[in-house]
Design an enzyme around this catalytic site. Sequence first.
Site, mmCIF file in Angstrom:
data_model
loop_
_atom_site.group_PDB
_atom_site.id
_atom_site.type_symbol
_atom_site.label_atom_id
_atom_site.label_comp_id
_atom_site.label_asym_id
_atom_site.label_seq_id
_atom_site.Cartn_x
_atom_site.Cartn_y
_atom_site.Cartn_z
ATOM 1 C CD GLU A 85 66.242 5.887 -14.056
ATOM 2 O OE1 GLU A 85 65.314 5.983 -13.892
ATOM 3 O OE2 GLU A 85 67.404 5.904 -14.272
ATOM 4 C CE LYS A 99 64.275 7.349 -9.897
ATOM 5 N NZ LYS A 99 64.753 7.613 -10.971
ATOM 6 C CB CYS A 134 68.195 6.584 -11.446
ATOM 7 S SG CYS A 134 69.503 7.742 -12.282
#
Length: 347
Positions: free
Chosen positions: A64, A137, A179
Amino acid sequence: MLIAPNAILKGISSRLNLVTIRNMGWAAVCQMTSTHDLKENVKQAEKLINSAAGKGADMIFLPEAFDFIGRNSKETMDLAQTLQGDTIRGFQEMASENNVWLSLGGFHQKASEEDTKILNSHVIITNCGDVAQTYHKTHLFDVEIPGKFRLKESDYVNRGEKICPPLDTPIGKLGLGICYDLRFPELNISLRKLGAEILTYPSAFTVPTGMAHWKPLLQARAIESQCYVIAAAQTGKHNEKRSSYGHAMIVDPWGTIIAECREGINFALAEIDLDYLNKIRRDMPVMEQRRPDLYGNIMNNAIRNADSLPADDWIFEFGPTAKVRGHSVVNKTGSSVLFVNKKPVVP
């Protein structure tokens, strides 16, 4: 350092954009220390890609914020680019030149130059330099501890609204996360039910949460889904306010850590063995033994949201100047695009 046995063979392999039918492949998981200097970060990533490709990696995973980590939200907005910008174009060239697939986790994406917020996007590029899939995301990191810590991703990022279907790659069917998504097992199970064999969570975990939760979360996701988990990571100090935990790793479907980066900027290689994965699933068929009659079935929403259509801002280029935008695409795979339009597409 391991050298994948296909390193020599890749030098004489076909450049066709086809996924080789086999049950083994080599993955390289990378560890970076990004700063606000985009050009230097790209150079750092390029060295890792060149080195990992030279060792025989079929697919290389970057963390990321591989492009940059801004010192504030304004700088982040100023540095962000569209998918058609110089940054992604440069990585498309790297993928093609090295004949490898790339996982670019956490690209700061502007849908347009006028946007006031960005998308945190996981971009997959084929060995021919094509963008095969983009995931936005869905779970944003919003944490505020009064007087101690504040990091609210939603201040400058729009959350994604759909799950991407697992993508055929040279190392297996890949399910995408980023993440903080790691903390939500519903996404993990949805991707497994959709056919994922590998889950990937490119990350920039903080040091305190990384020390406490990084390894157990990755191992839990691997064990419960019976998938390989590949987690590239940021490490070290990015600026005066922010540091990351590191420990990029690959976990097998039994929960064993089979590759882990040492401290600093580097990468680690591991073999992805789908025969081993299938044996684990046969010997312990946990997905078939689930009890949705007792606790519900999350698959319905996963199917509804996980289509193969790219975002509206995605652009497919062919010929010297012809372009097809995402809103015209009816279906898309790693090697083909089906689209409609009101008039013939001409240069």
